[in-house]
Structures are given as structure tokens and as C-alpha cells.
Design a protein around this motif. Structure first.
Motif, PDB file in Angstrom:
ATOM      1  N   ASN A  18      34.186  -8.286   4.701  1.00 43.25           N
ATOM      2  CA  ASN A  18      34.791  -8.045   3.409  1.00 43.25           C
ATOM      3  C   ASN A  18      35.901  -6.858   3.173  1.00 43.25           C
ATOM      4  OD1 ASN A  18      31.800  -8.461   1.938  1.00 43.25           O
ATOM      5  ND2 ASN A  18      31.506  -6.584   1.683  1.00 43.25           N
ATOM      6  N   TYR A  19      37.170  -7.666   2.905  1.00 39.37           N
ATOM      7  CA  TYR A  19      38.325  -7.563   3.055  1.00 39.37           C
ATOM      8  C   TYR A  19      39.362  -7.295   1.999  1.00 39.37           C
ATOM      9  CZ  TYR A  19      39.896 -11.560   3.737  1.00 39.37           C
ATOM     10  OH  TYR A  19      40.194 -12.937   3.677  1.00 39.37           O
ATOM     11  N   VAL A  20      40.304  -6.347   1.567  1.00 39.79           N
ATOM     12  CA  VAL A  20      41.298  -7.135   0.676  1.00 39.79           C
ATOM     13  C   VAL A  20      42.506  -7.712   0.847  1.00 39.79           C
ATOM     14  CG1 VAL A  20      42.707  -5.672  -0.860  1.00 39.79           C
ATOM     15  CG2 VAL A  20      40.381  -5.097  -0.742  1.00 39.79           C
ATOM     16  N   ASP A  21      42.953  -8.681   0.392  1.00 40.32           N
ATOM     17  CA  ASP A  21      43.929  -9.564   0.624  1.00 40.32           C
ATOM     18  C   ASP A  21      45.435  -9.153   0.498  1.00 40.32           C
ATOM     19  OD1 ASP A  21      44.505 -10.006  -2.437  1.00 40.32           O
ATOM     20  OD2 ASP A  21      43.769 -11.641  -1.772  1.00 40.32           O
ATOM     21  N   GLY A  24      45.938  -7.936  -3.043  1.00 38.81           N
ATOM     22  CA  GLY A  24      45.307  -6.538  -3.547  1.00 38.81           C
ATOM     23  C   GLY A  24      43.659  -6.953  -4.423  1.00 38.81           C
ATOM     24  N   ILE A  25      43.582  -8.120  -3.943  1.00 35.07           N
ATOM     25  CA  ILE A  25      41.804  -8.715  -4.298  1.00 35.07           C
ATOM     26  C   ILE A  25      40.805  -9.200  -3.277  1.00 35.07           C
ATOM     27  CG2 ILE A  25      41.123 -11.470  -4.886  1.00 35.07           C
ATOM     28  CD1 ILE A  25      44.167 -11.798  -6.025  1.00 35.07           C
ATOM     29  N   LYS A  26      40.232  -8.688  -3.746  1.00 38.75           N
ATOM     30  CA  LYS A  26      38.965  -8.248  -3.229  1.00 38.75           C
ATOM     31  C   LYS A  26      38.800  -9.299  -2.123  1.00 38.75           C
ATOM     32  CE  LYS A  26      37.381  -4.217  -4.313  1.00 38.75           C
ATOM     33  NZ  LYS A  26      35.592  -2.716  -4.573  1.00 38.75           N
ATOM     34  N   GLN A  27      38.458  -9.877  -0.612  1.00 35.03           N
ATOM     35  CA  GLN A  27      37.754 -11.571  -0.490  1.00 35.03           C
ATOM     36  C   GLN A  27      36.806 -10.780   1.102  1.00 35.03           C
ATOM     37  OE1 GLN A  27      38.705 -13.459  -1.171  1.00 35.03           O
ATOM     38  NE2 GLN A  27      41.301 -13.746  -1.874  1.00 35.03           N
TER      39      GLN A  27
END
Length: 379
Positions: A18-21, A24-27
Motif C-alpha cells: 500500500n502506498y500514496v501516489d 496523494g491518492i492511496k494505491q
């Protein structure tokens, strides 16, 4: 995070991160099928490193170069002129779309494949090769933005092309008047006069043909001796009944207020008293003149007079005359309505043979061979 999953042949492992692109959107990144924890762990470390160093992940994609180009054109169509869109789409359809390199996933295309492709284009003209390079660049830039690729291999691509044998001709004033005389010999009283006025506007104002054919009488301010350039005629690939005026110019710099030269003012005052229509250059019914029709007439006259004559020669002649008069390049660029001075230097400072001779004579003196110094050292 590594997740074990039972398969028919036993357990396999899945990597899930899980990461933030960058927006600023969670991906979530997920990939399965690893047979051992070691393989899953190594892949997870690789992905985490990619995220830390680049901030984005290259996506698995089947998008081809064709797909990426079409997507980019759709996204940016509002920022491009109609003629530019038509030109790129024509080159894409006729010269790029069917190529093998354009039909494979774009993330599999490397430098060697690209350079090989462009090496094969060396027998084509500059305009066509340049257009193809722009199309490829647009596709790769779009792919880079979408995360389909991690770098743009087009940066290192070199292109070559077949040089045109026809050089741009800079008109002398006598050649201009000879061309006017040929227009006056044409059939159709009103149309031939409009062609003459269009030629004079190109010579004295340096306008593009689409801008000349869009001029209206209200654009001219004879009291302050200026002309406002704010629109062009959209006519390329259009029937005469479909042509229209638009303020979507080639560049922001294309819109300008230019000084009105005195000779052109004299010509236009006489013409405006004769022309009953709002358009400065129109046919006998007051309708638009198609740029192709004017271009064909110029070519025909050029063949008769023995030099290459195209409507754009008038613009190039204008800029060349401005630069050769001693005008500084920044002012010349403003008058040409170029976005930068380099364009003025690279494209439009053409010189004719007489100007070259005059330059040499000015520096070294006009030496007559009969009166040349006697160099006895060679006796």
C-alpha cells in the motif's frame, strides 16, 4: 507485505504494498505467483526501492505507441490548432500507424528499435521525418506521465532526412511587381485584384496566408497607422462553404498590433474605395478565398517568372528585409510575431545572391578584375 496462497501445486506467495501516489491518492500494488518467500521478499524490496527513488511505479501495460499517441491527442486537443491536429493525424494514419514498432507495447520499445526505425526514414523529406519524431515524442511523453514507462528513449534519437533541392526565395521589389503584373493578367476582374492585395499584405506585413485571408477593413486604423492581427481563416481540408474565422492562432505571439507601412496604406485606401465588402481579400461575391487557390496561383506565376513563389515566401521576404535593414533581432522577432528570437534567426533570415555579394563588397570593396592589384610575387 507477503501473503501465502494455496495453489493446485502447493503454496504460492503474493506481494502486496500500500502506498500514496504523487497526487496523494492511496494505491495498492499487488503481484502473485511467487513460489518461495525469498522470491516474494526480493520482489517486494525492488518495488519499495522503486517507490522511494522515483515515487511512481511502472505499470504493466499492453498499451502500444499507437494507443498512447491517440490518447495524448484526445487529452490535448483543446490546446492544439485545427491544422496541427489534421497534420499530425494525417502523418500518423499514413506513415506511423501500420509500422510494426507502433503496434507493440510501448514499454518494450528501446533505443535500438527507435534509432533503427528513424534511420530508415533518411530518404524522406524534413517535414515528414520531423512530424514522425513529434508523434513518437508525444506518445512516449504520454506513456511517461501515465507510468507505462520509466524514461523516454526518444531523448537520444538522431534523425536524418533528404534535403530539399528548392531553396526559399526572397523576393526583390522588382520580382514583387512582376508577380503583381502577372496577377493583373489573370481572368476575373475582382479576384485578381484580391490576389494582388493579398500579395502586398504578405510583402509589407509578413502575415501568414491564413491571416491575410482573414483580414477585415475594421482591422486597419488609418488614423494611427496600425493594423490589428487577431484571427485567421480556417480553410485547410475544408470546402469553401465550411470555412470560418477563428481567434485560435498559431501561437500567443501571433496576435499583435503592427505598424502599417506607408506604401501599403496608399494601396489599401484606394482598394477600400473599390471593394464593397468587409473582407479585405475576398472573391467577387464577398466570400472567403481558399488558401489553396491562392497558393496555386502563386505557384503558376512563379513558374512563369522562373523562381519558386509560394505565399509563405512573402512572410520570409518581410522578415529577411527587416533583419537586413539593420533592425535588432528582438524587434524583428516582435514584428514577425515569433514566440522566440531563435525562430527568427533559424528560419527566416534568408539572403539572396545579390545580398551576399553586397555584403562581401561592403567589407572588402568592389574590386574590378581589370583594376585588381598587381601581385608581382606570382610573376
Amino acid at each position: 507485505k507477503r501473503v501465502a496462497k494455496r495453489a493446485k501445486s502447493g503454496y504460492t506467495y503474493r506481494v502486496k504494498i500500500n502506498y500514496v501516489d504523487e497526487y496523494g491518492i492511496k494505491q495498492t500494488y499487488s503481484k502473485s505467483g511467487f513460489e518461495t518467500k525469498k522470491e516474494a521478499r526480493a520482489h517486494g524490496v525492488e518495488i519499495e526501492h522503486e517507490l522511494q527513488t522515483k515515487g511512481v511505479l511502472q505499470k504493466d501495460t499492453l498499451k502500444t505507441l499507437n494507443d498512447c499517441f491517440l490518447e495524448s491527442m484526445e487529452l490535448e486537443k483543446n490546446s492544439l490548432s485545427r491544422n496541427t491536429i489534421i497534420h499530425y493525424n494525417d502523418v500518423f494514419k499514413n506513415h506511423v500507424k501500420s509500422q510494426r514498432i507502433a503496434q507493440i507495447p510501448i514499454n518494450r520499445i528501446n533505443y535500438t528499435m527507435l534509432q533503427t526505425h528513424f534511420n530508415q526514414l533518411k530518404t524522406l523529406g524534413k517535414s515528414l521525418v520531423t512530424a514522425q519524431k513529434i508523434i513518437f515524442n508525444r506518445a512516449f511523453r504520454h506513456a511517461l506521465k501515465c507510468g507505462y514507462i520509466q524514461n523516454n528513449p526518444m531523448h537520444d534519437i538522431k534523425v536524418s532526412y533528404k534535403e530539399r533541392n528548392v531553396e526559399t526565395h526572397v523576393l526583390t521589389y522588382d520580382e514583387l511587381e512582376n508577380a503583381i503584373s502577372c496577377f493583373l493578367d489573370m481572368r476575373g476582374n475582382f479576384n485578381k485584384y484580391s490576389y494582388c492585395i493579398a500579395t502586398y499584405c504578405g510583402y509589407y506585413l509578413g502575415l501568414r496566408i491564413s491571416e491575410i485571408l482573414a483580414l477585415e477593413k475594421t482591422d486597419f486604423d488609418f488614423e494611427n497607422n496600425v493594423v490589428t492581427i487577431s484571427k485567421k481563416l480556417e480553410s485547410r481540408h475544408l470546402k469553401k462553404s465550411e470555412m470560418y474565422l477563428t481567434e485560435n492562432m498559431k501561437t500567443k505571439a501571433s496576435k499583435a498590433v503592427l505598424p502599417l507601412p506607408a506604401p501599403l496604406k496608399t494601396i489599401l485606401l484606394e482598394w477600400f474605395a473599390f471593394d464593397p465588402y468587409d473582407l479585405v481579400c475576398c472573391d467577387e461575391s464577398g466570400d472567403f478565398i481558399h488558401e489553396f487557390a491562392f497558393g496555386r496561383a502563386c505557384k503558376k506565376i512563379g513558374n512563369k517568372l522562373g523562381f519558386y513563389f509560394h505565399p509563405h515566401c512573402l512572410r520570409q521576404t518581410y522578415i529577411t528585409n527587416i533583419v537586413q535593414s539593420g533592425c535588432d533581432i528582438k524587434t524583428a522577432s516582435k514584428l514577425a510575431r515569433h514566440s522566440n528570437t531563435q525562430t527568427t534567426l533559424d528560419v527566416y533570415t534568408h539572403t539572396n545572391e545579390e545580398a551576399k555579394k553586397n555584403a562581401i563588397n561592403k567589407v572588402f570593396g568592389n574590386i574590378d578584375t581589370k583594376n585588381a592589384p598587381n601581385l608581382k610575387v606570382f610573376n
